[in-house]
Design a protein around this motif. Structure first.
Motif, PDB file in Angstrom:
ATOM      1  N   GLY A   1      20.236  20.604  55.595  1.00  0.00           N
ATOM      2  CA  GLY A   1      20.433  20.539  54.151  1.00  0.00           C
ATOM      3  C   GLY A   1      21.740  19.936  53.691  1.00  0.00           C
ATOM      4  N   HIS A   2      22.619  19.566  54.610  1.00  0.00           N
ATOM      5  CA  HIS A   2      23.938  19.035  54.253  1.00  0.00           C
ATOM      6  C   HIS A   2      23.992  17.522  54.465  1.00  0.00           C
ATOM      7  CE1 HIS A   2      25.584  23.036  53.749  1.00  0.00           C
ATOM      8  NE2 HIS A   2      24.978  23.373  54.884  1.00  0.00           N
ATOM      9  N   LEU A   3      24.326  16.810  53.415  1.00  0.00           N
ATOM     10  CA  LEU A   3      24.429  15.353  53.452  1.00  0.00           C
ATOM     11  C   LEU A   3      25.664  14.927  54.223  1.00  0.00           C
ATOM     12  CD1 LEU A   3      23.471  12.564  52.493  1.00  0.00           C
ATOM     13  CD2 LEU A   3      24.812  12.941  50.413  1.00  0.00           C
ATOM     14  N   MET A   4      25.490  13.997  55.138  1.00  0.00           N
ATOM     15  CA  MET A   4      26.593  13.443  55.923  1.00  0.00           C
ATOM     16  C   MET A   4      26.999  12.115  55.263  1.00  0.00           C
ATOM     17  SD  MET A   4      26.317  15.952  57.913  1.00  0.00           S
ATOM     18  CE  MET A   4      27.361  15.806  59.306  1.00  0.00           C
ATOM     19  N   GLN A   5      27.849  12.214  54.254  1.00  0.00           N
ATOM     20  CA  GLN A   5      28.217  11.076  53.416  1.00  0.00           C
ATOM     21  C   GLN A   5      28.786   9.901  54.221  1.00  0.00           C
ATOM     22  OE1 GLN A   5      27.622   9.466  50.286  1.00  0.00           O
ATOM     23  NE2 GLN A   5      27.905  11.555  49.580  1.00  0.00           N
ATOM     24  N   ASP A   6      29.658  10.184  55.195  1.00  0.00           N
ATOM     25  CA  ASP A   6      30.261   9.113  56.003  1.00  0.00           C
ATOM     26  C   ASP A   6      29.207   8.362  56.817  1.00  0.00           C
ATOM     27  OD1 ASP A   6      32.762   9.749  55.013  1.00  0.00           O
ATOM     28  OD2 ASP A   6      33.338  10.949  56.753  1.00  0.00           O
ATOM     29  N   ASN A   7      28.241   9.094  57.353  1.00  0.00           N
ATOM     30  CA  ASN A   7      27.180   8.452  58.128  1.00  0.00           C
ATOM     31  C   ASN A   7      26.288   7.598  57.235  1.00  0.00           C
ATOM     32  OD1 ASN A   7      28.196   9.789  60.311  1.00  0.00           O
ATOM     33  ND2 ASN A   7      26.469  11.163  60.573  1.00  0.00           N
ATOM     34  N   LEU A   8      26.041   8.068  56.024  1.00  0.00           N
ATOM     35  CA  LEU A   8      25.238   7.305  55.067  1.00  0.00           C
ATOM     36  C   LEU A   8      25.905   5.971  54.776  1.00  0.00           C
ATOM     37  CD1 LEU A   8      22.680   7.518  53.265  1.00  0.00           C
ATOM     38  CD2 LEU A   8      24.157   8.448  51.486  1.00  0.00           C
ATOM     39  N   LYS A   9      27.207   5.987  54.562  1.00  0.00           N
ATOM     40  CA  LYS A   9      27.964   4.752  54.312  1.00  0.00           C
ATOM     41  C   LYS A   9      27.981   3.859  55.542  1.00  0.00           C
ATOM     42  CE  LYS A   9      30.943   6.667  50.755  1.00  0.00           C
ATOM     43  NZ  LYS A   9      32.298   7.076  50.390  1.00  0.00           N
ATOM     44  N   ALA A  10      28.174   4.452  56.728  1.00  0.00           N
ATOM     45  CA  ALA A  10      28.208   3.672  57.972  1.00  0.00           C
ATOM     46  C   ALA A  10      26.882   2.957  58.218  1.00  0.00           C
ATOM     47  CB  ALA A  10      28.544   4.580  59.154  1.00  0.00           C
ATOM     48  N   ALA A  11      25.795   3.564  57.752  1.00  0.00           N
ATOM     49  CA  ALA A  11      24.469   2.963  57.914  1.00  0.00           C
ATOM     50  C   ALA A  11      24.214   1.878  56.873  1.00  0.00           C
ATOM     51  CB  ALA A  11      23.391   4.039  57.805  1.00  0.00           C
ATOM     52  N   GLY A  12      25.144   1.721  55.923  1.00  0.00           N
ATOM     53  CA  GLY A  12      24.973   0.711  54.887  1.00  0.00           C
ATOM     54  C   GLY A  12      24.011   1.136  53.797  1.00  0.00           C
ATOM     55  N   ARG A  13      23.863   2.441  53.588  1.00  0.00           N
ATOM     56  CA  ARG A  13      22.931   2.999  52.602  1.00  0.00           C
ATOM     57  C   ARG A  13      23.694   3.799  51.563  1.00  0.00           C
ATOM     58  NH1 ARG A  13      18.897  -0.177  54.236  1.00  0.00           N
ATOM     59  NH2 ARG A  13      18.266   0.258  56.359  1.00  0.00           N
ATOM     60  N   ASP A  14      22.995   4.160  50.481  1.00  0.00           N
ATOM     61  CA  ASP A  14      23.594   5.011  49.458  1.00  0.00           C
ATOM     62  C   ASP A  14      22.623   6.148  49.126  1.00  0.00           C
ATOM     63  OD1 ASP A  14      21.649   3.905  47.775  1.00  0.00           O
ATOM     64  OD2 ASP A  14      23.059   2.580  46.778  1.00  0.00           O
ATOM     65  N   GLU A  15      23.081   7.090  48.306  1.00  0.00           N
ATOM     66  CA  GLU A  15      22.247   8.248  47.986  1.00  0.00           C
ATOM     67  C   GLU A  15      20.983   7.864  47.235  1.00  0.00           C
ATOM     68  OE1 GLU A  15      23.769  12.132  46.855  1.00  0.00           O
ATOM     69  OE2 GLU A  15      25.791  11.341  47.235  1.00  0.00           O
TER      70      GLU A  15
ATOM     71  N   ASP B   1      21.179  -2.846  70.729  1.00  0.00           N
ATOM     72  CA  ASP B   1      21.366  -3.544  69.465  1.00  0.00           C
ATOM     73  C   ASP B   1      21.842  -2.566  68.408  1.00  0.00           C
ATOM     74  OD1 ASP B   1      20.410  -5.862  70.605  1.00  0.00           O
ATOM     75  OD2 ASP B   1      18.364  -5.564  69.880  1.00  0.00           O
ATOM     76  N   ALA B   2      22.642  -3.044  67.467  1.00  0.00           N
ATOM     77  CA  ALA B   2      23.127  -2.189  66.387  1.00  0.00           C
ATOM     78  C   ALA B   2      21.962  -1.601  65.592  1.00  0.00           C
ATOM     79  CB  ALA B   2      24.044  -2.979  65.469  1.00  0.00           C
ATOM     80  N   ALA B   3      20.867  -2.345  65.500  1.00  0.00           N
ATOM     81  CA  ALA B   3      19.702  -1.874  64.742  1.00  0.00           C
ATOM     82  C   ALA B   3      19.087  -0.636  65.378  1.00  0.00           C
ATOM     83  CB  ALA B   3      18.661  -2.977  64.636  1.00  0.00           C
ATOM     84  N   SER B   4      19.306  -0.429  66.672  1.00  0.00           N
ATOM     85  CA  SER B   4      18.702   0.717  67.327  1.00  0.00           C
ATOM     86  C   SER B   4      19.580   1.966  67.236  1.00  0.00           C
ATOM     87  CB  SER B   4      18.399   0.393  68.792  1.00  0.00           C
ATOM     88  OG  SER B   4      19.603   0.225  69.508  1.00  0.00           O
ATOM     89  N   THR B   5      20.763   1.843  66.684  1.00  0.00           N
ATOM     90  CA  THR B   5      21.640   2.985  66.498  1.00  0.00           C
ATOM     91  C   THR B   5      21.153   3.806  65.308  1.00  0.00           C
ATOM     92  OG1 THR B   5      23.533   1.745  67.350  1.00  0.00           O
ATOM     93  CG2 THR B   5      24.013   3.716  66.063  1.00  0.00           C
ATOM     94  N   TRP B   6      20.936   5.091  65.531  1.00  0.00           N
ATOM     95  CA  TRP B   6      20.474   5.975  64.464  1.00  0.00           C
ATOM     96  C   TRP B   6      21.645   6.762  63.910  1.00  0.00           C
ATOM     97  CZ3 TRP B   6      15.582   6.716  62.339  1.00  0.00           C
ATOM     98  CH2 TRP B   6      14.604   5.862  62.854  1.00  0.00           C
ATOM     99  N   TYR B   7      21.619   6.968  62.612  1.00  0.00           N
ATOM    100  CA  TYR B   7      22.667   7.686  61.902  1.00  0.00           C
ATOM    101  C   TYR B   7      22.094   8.989  61.344  1.00  0.00           C
ATOM    102  CZ  TYR B   7      24.979   3.171  62.054  1.00  0.00           C
ATOM    103  OH  TYR B   7      25.544   1.997  62.476  1.00  0.00           O
ATOM    104  N   ASP B   8      22.724  10.102  61.685  1.00  0.00           N
ATOM    105  CA  ASP B   8      22.334  11.391  61.111  1.00  0.00           C
ATOM    106  C   ASP B   8      22.745  11.393  59.645  1.00  0.00           C
ATOM    107  OD1 ASP B   8      21.620  12.171  63.689  1.00  0.00           O
ATOM    108  OD2 ASP B   8      23.548  13.144  64.062  1.00  0.00           O
ATOM    109  N   LEU B   9      21.800  11.623  58.752  1.00  0.00           N
ATOM    110  CA  LEU B   9      22.086  11.592  57.315  1.00  0.00           C
ATOM    111  C   LEU B   9      22.143  12.983  56.702  1.00  0.00           C
ATOM    112  CD1 LEU B   9      19.794   8.624  56.264  1.00  0.00           C
ATOM    113  CD2 LEU B   9      22.203   8.567  56.934  1.00  0.00           C
ATOM    114  N   ILE B  10      21.219  13.839  57.099  1.00  0.00           N
ATOM    115  CA  ILE B  10      21.192  15.213  56.605  1.00  0.00           C
ATOM    116  C   ILE B  10      20.950  16.123  57.804  1.00  0.00           C
ATOM    117  CG2 ILE B  10      20.022  16.904  55.145  1.00  0.00           C
ATOM    118  CD1 ILE B  10      19.161  14.598  53.324  1.00  0.00           C
ATOM    119  N   ILE B  11      21.769  17.154  57.897  1.00  0.00           N
ATOM    120  CA  ILE B  11      21.600  18.160  58.937  1.00  0.00           C
ATOM    121  C   ILE B  11      21.614  19.518  58.246  1.00  0.00           C
ATOM    122  CG2 ILE B  11      22.547  19.225  61.015  1.00  0.00           C
ATOM    123  CD1 ILE B  11      23.773  16.483  61.692  1.00  0.00           C
TER     124      ILE B  11
END
Length: 67
Positions: A18-32, A6-16
């Motif tokens: 100390g570095h924010l992964m802006q594209d992944n944050l957007k792909a997850a449907g979230r904001d800063e 399921d799409a809900a089970s897909t995890w998105y790396d957001l910070i690695i």
């Protein structure tokens, strides 16, 4: 074995490291703002304090600090 999680089970790396992964944050449907609130709830004040953070679309969230 054609598994389709399921799409809900897909995890998105957001910070690695100390570095924010802006594209992944957007792909997850979230904001800063959302991310900062989740980090703050765990006592983390800045992205630079985070070793790793991830989320899924079902509101799952995980973060750990740099030691």
């Amino acid at each position: 074995m054609q598994l389709h999680p399921d799409a809900a089970s897909t995890w998105y790396d957001l910070i690695i490291d100390g570095h924010l992964m802006q594209d992944n944050l957007k792909a997850a449907g979230r904001d800063e703002r959302w991310l900062d609130a989740r980090l703050h709830a765990q006592g983390i004040g800045q992205h630079g304090e985070v070793f790793y953070a991830a989320c899924d679309k079902a509101d799952g969230f995980f973060a750990c600090r740099i030691r």
